[in-house]
Design a protein around this motif. Structure first.
Motif, mmCIF file in Angstrom:
data_model
loop_
_atom_site.group_PDB
_atom_site.id
_atom_site.type_symbol
_atom_site.label_atom_id
_atom_site.label_comp_id
_atom_site.label_asym_id
_atom_site.label_seq_id
_atom_site.Cartn_x
_atom_site.Cartn_y
_atom_site.Cartn_z
ATOM 1 N N ILE A 3 0.814 -1.218 0.000
ATOM 2 C CA ILE A 3 0.000 0.000 0.000
ATOM 3 C C ILE A 3 0.849 1.270 0.000
ATOM 4 C CG2 ILE A 3 -1.908 -1.180 1.141
ATOM 5 C CD1 ILE A 3 -1.185 0.179 3.722
ATOM 6 N N GLY A 4 2.174 1.092 -0.044
ATOM 7 C CA GLY A 4 3.068 2.230 -0.214
ATOM 8 C C GLY A 4 3.361 3.040 1.027
ATOM 9 N N LEU A 5 3.352 2.397 2.195
ATOM 10 C CA LEU A 5 3.705 3.086 3.430
ATOM 11 C C LEU A 5 5.134 2.753 3.830
ATOM 12 C CD1 LEU A 5 0.495 2.749 5.663
ATOM 13 C CD2 LEU A 5 1.309 4.763 4.407
ATOM 14 N N GLU A 6 5.941 3.790 4.043
ATOM 15 C CA GLU A 6 7.339 3.608 4.418
ATOM 16 C C GLU A 6 7.441 3.056 5.841
ATOM 17 O OE1 GLU A 6 11.436 6.314 4.901
ATOM 18 O OE2 GLU A 6 9.572 7.204 4.123
ATOM 19 N N ASN B 84 -0.457 7.923 6.401
ATOM 20 C CA ASN B 84 -0.943 9.020 5.579
ATOM 21 C C ASN B 84 -2.017 9.772 6.365
ATOM 22 O OD1 ASN B 84 0.675 8.439 3.355
ATOM 23 N ND2 ASN B 84 -0.794 6.969 2.531
ATOM 24 N N GLY B 85 -1.705 10.999 6.733
ATOM 25 C CA GLY B 85 -2.663 11.770 7.520
ATOM 26 C C GLY B 85 -2.227 11.881 8.972
ATOM 27 N N ASP B 86 -3.145 12.335 9.803
ATOM 28 C CA ASP B 86 -2.873 12.574 11.213
ATOM 29 C C ASP B 86 -2.799 11.253 11.978
ATOM 30 O OD1 ASP B 86 -2.785 14.377 13.619
ATOM 31 O OD2 ASP B 86 -4.608 13.248 14.059
ATOM 32 N N VAL B 87 -1.735 11.055 12.740
ATOM 33 C CA VAL B 87 -1.533 9.798 13.458
ATOM 34 C C VAL B 87 -2.576 9.611 14.555
ATOM 35 C CG1 VAL B 87 0.059 8.451 14.883
ATOM 36 C CG2 VAL B 87 0.927 9.722 12.923
ATOM 37 N N LYS B 88 -2.933 10.693 15.250
ATOM 38 C CA LYS B 88 -3.936 10.569 16.317
ATOM 39 C C LYS B 88 -5.283 10.119 15.760
ATOM 40 C CE LYS B 88 -1.893 13.907 19.537
ATOM 41 N NZ LYS B 88 -2.088 15.190 20.265
ATOM 42 N N THR B 89 -5.636 10.637 14.598
ATOM 43 C CA THR B 89 -6.883 10.219 13.952
ATOM 44 C C THR B 89 -6.807 8.758 13.539
ATOM 45 O OG1 THR B 89 -7.255 12.466 13.123
ATOM 46 C CG2 THR B 89 -8.477 10.683 12.052
ATOM 47 N N TYR B 90 -5.665 8.378 12.961
ATOM 48 C CA TYR B 90 -5.443 6.983 12.566
ATOM 49 C C TYR B 90 -5.561 6.058 13.779
ATOM 50 C CZ TYR B 90 -2.590 2.835 11.493
ATOM 51 O OH TYR B 90 -2.113 1.542 11.358
ATOM 52 N N LYS B 91 -4.933 6.443 14.881
ATOM 53 C CA LYS B 91 -4.961 5.626 16.095
ATOM 54 C C LYS B 91 -6.392 5.472 16.613
ATOM 55 C CE LYS B 91 -3.219 5.467 20.834
ATOM 56 N NZ LYS B 91 -2.382 6.134 21.865
ATOM 57 N N GLN B 92 -7.150 6.570 16.619
ATOM 58 C CA GLN B 92 -8.528 6.515 17.100
ATOM 59 C C GLN B 92 -9.400 5.651 16.192
ATOM 60 O OE1 GLN B 92 -9.862 7.696 20.066
ATOM 61 N NE2 GLN B 92 -11.469 6.314 19.317
ATOM 62 N N ARG B 93 -9.204 5.776 14.897
ATOM 63 C CA ARG B 93 -9.982 4.961 13.959
ATOM 64 C C ARG B 93 -9.648 3.480 14.129
ATOM 65 N NH1 ARG B 93 -9.322 8.994 8.699
ATOM 66 N NH2 ARG B 93 -11.293 10.157 8.999
ATOM 67 N N ILE C 20 -5.822 -7.007 7.297
ATOM 68 C CA ILE C 20 -7.163 -6.854 6.712
ATOM 69 C C ILE C 20 -7.712 -5.468 7.033
ATOM 70 C CG2 ILE C 20 -9.555 -7.647 6.817
ATOM 71 C CD1 ILE C 20 -8.481 -10.468 7.325
ATOM 72 N N VAL C 21 -7.608 -5.081 8.302
ATOM 73 C CA VAL C 21 -8.104 -3.767 8.720
ATOM 74 C C VAL C 21 -7.293 -2.654 8.060
ATOM 75 C CG1 VAL C 21 -8.497 -2.232 10.684
ATOM 76 C CG2 VAL C 21 -8.917 -4.694 10.916
ATOM 77 N N LEU C 22 -5.968 -2.811 8.025
ATOM 78 C CA LEU C 22 -5.100 -1.791 7.427
ATOM 79 C C LEU C 22 -5.454 -1.555 5.965
ATOM 80 C CD1 LEU C 22 -2.581 0.063 7.746
ATOM 81 C CD2 LEU C 22 -1.216 -1.886 6.925
ATOM 82 N N LYS C 23 -5.681 -2.628 5.234
ATOM 83 C CA LYS C 23 -6.010 -2.482 3.816
ATOM 84 C C LYS C 23 -7.391 -1.849 3.629
ATOM 85 C CE LYS C 23 -2.920 -5.993 1.929
ATOM 86 N NZ LYS C 23 -2.784 -7.259 1.158
ATOM 87 N N LYS D 125 -10.111 3.406 2.118
ATOM 88 C CA LYS D 125 -10.896 4.571 2.517
ATOM 89 C C LYS D 125 -10.073 5.854 2.565
ATOM 90 C CE LYS D 125 -14.013 1.815 5.421
ATOM 91 N NZ LYS D 125 -14.490 1.578 6.820
ATOM 92 N N GLY D 126 -8.764 5.724 2.311
ATOM 93 C CA GLY D 126 -7.884 6.876 2.388
ATOM 94 C C GLY D 126 -7.487 7.238 3.798
ATOM 95 N N TRP D 127 -7.579 6.294 4.714
ATOM 96 C CA TRP D 127 -7.276 6.528 6.133
ATOM 97 C C TRP D 127 -5.872 6.113 6.514
ATOM 98 C CZ3 TRP D 127 -12.273 4.277 8.863
ATOM 99 C CH2 TRP D 127 -13.361 5.081 8.527
ATOM 100 N N ALA D 128 -5.151 5.464 5.606
ATOM 101 C CA ALA D 128 -3.805 4.988 5.952
ATOM 102 C C ALA D 128 -2.903 5.012 4.716
ATOM 103 C CB ALA D 128 -3.854 3.576 6.519
#
Length: 383
Positions: A312-315, A329-338, A372-375, A380-383
């Motif tokens: 998915i292209g994440l370093e 990709n995006g705000d880490v706090k938002t990613y963590k909460q999601r 599975i969740v990460l993909k 959704k453009g969340w990661a």
């Protein structure tokens, strides 16, 4: 939230225990077709070993229960000898702590007291970010904190750390976590050798090797080699919390020259070892099959996550521990909460390195679920 902050909230502690209990009950039922749920969340946030302890360690605890009304002196002495034999050292080179964190705390206290007796200033020189317990233990003692940011490639800026120590008028305590937490990256022995191998009355090294048993990179050589050469301004800390999966039993140790160990021990609790932890640690050291299994499981989990991140292209940083540091990709706090909303508890951001998240590597089955969740997040453009 880090684990120290987590522990300050009694309600969170209670819910954390409940989550752990529920998850342990679900391990046998999980497979890569089942997504995490409130009842069976994925706990990938505190670098714990989801395999659980060695069966031989469990048996050792059960067998020790009938004599648990006795003090653990004999078990503690046996553990000291076993650790010493592991490194071909004497028991005078070993100090047992309530986790490796107590050894770090006692070392900082010892050095602060030493500086006070000498009437000199004291500072802690630490990379940033890194495991922050040495800093937290230093603050109440009035120790100056000097943070040296990581380089762009997330490696230690050893040159600037050495400059900070050399330019300080007093005692410099240098903290080096290898592999580093949160990056999981190794600092090669060749880069550490010249500085760490220097005996000095004004520089003392705390080398935290909590994750050393996971390392397979040949550039890594334990700083215990300096102890074997007789160096006295150094302590190397290790733990049974990680590859041995005894985090809840709180067993760690320090390796240093006998004179250094003697000085550190003066600042440790006299009764800091319990019978269950001691016998479990002894059994774990002897269970080579479990150690190999724990390492293999971790390597498989790492490859599962690395493959998904690449797709998915994440370093991500090159991991030599039981966690992986990856970009978001995006705000880490938002990613963590999601992720939490999806019943996946991941790590956190570690400023000043922003845009990166630390993910604990659980069992391969757990990491298949995480992927599975990460993909789904990526779609959704969340990661």
């Amino acid at each position: 939230m880090d684990r120290r902050s987590f522990l300050k909230s009694s309600s969170l502690v209670a819910s954390g225990f409940a989550l752990n209990s529920l998850f342990n009950q679900s391990v046998a039922q999980t497979n890569n077709a089942i997504l995490p749920s409130k009842k069976h969340p994925l706990l990938l946030n505190f670098n714990e070993n989801s395999l659980g302890m060695s069966p031989k360690a469990k048996d050792a605890i059960i067998q020790a229960l009938p004599t648990a009304f006795r003090y653990p002196d004999d078990a503690r002495a046996e553990l000291l000898n076993n650790i010493a034999e592991l490194y071909n050292l004497s028991d005078k080179h070993i100090s047992i702590g309530n986790g490796s964190s107590e050894t770090i705390q006692a070392t900082v206290a010892m050095l602060a007291n030493k500086a006070k007796q000498r009437g000199i200033n004291i500072q802690l020189v630490t990379p940033d970010p890194t495991f922050n317990y040495a800093e937290l233990y230093s603050l109440p003692l009035g120790v100056k904190i000097t943070k040296i940011p990581l380089k762009a490639d997330l490696s230690f800026d050893l040159e600037k750390m050495e400059q900070a120590a050399s330019n300080f008028d007093g005692l410099s305590v240098v903290y080096i976590c290898n592999p580093n937490n949160p990056t999981a990256m190794v600092t090669p022995y060749s880069q550490l050798e010249k500085w760490l191998g220097t005996q000095s009355d004004n520089v003392f090294f705390i080398v935290d090797e909590a994750y050393a048993e996971f390392v397979e990179d040949p550039s890594f050589i334990s700083a215990i080699e300096f102890v074997k050469k007789g160096q006295e301004n150094l302590v190397v800390t290790r733990t049974f919390s990680k590859i041995f999966a005894l985090a809840g039993l709180r067993v760690g140790y320090g390796v240093a020259a006998p004179n250094t160990i003697s000085a550190i021990d003066e600042f440790l609790s006299i009764d800091n070892t319990n019978t269950a932890g001691a016998v479990a640690a002894i059994a774990s050291l002897k269970d080579k099959t479990f150690i190999a299994h724990s390492l293999k499981s971790n390597n498989i989990s790492r490859k599962i996550v690395e493959k998904a991140l690449t797709e998915i292209g994440l370093e991500y940083a090159p991991s030599q521990a039981n966690f992986i540091f990856h970009k978001v990709n995006g705000d880490v706090k938002t990613y963590k909460q999601r992720m939490a909303d999806a019943n996946v508890m991941v790590g956190r951001e570690f400023p000043p390195v922003v845009g990166w998240n630390r993910l604990t590597l659980g069992t391969p089955e757990e990491m298949e679920q995480f992927v599975i969740v990460l993909k789904q997040f990526h779609e959704k453009g969340w990661a």
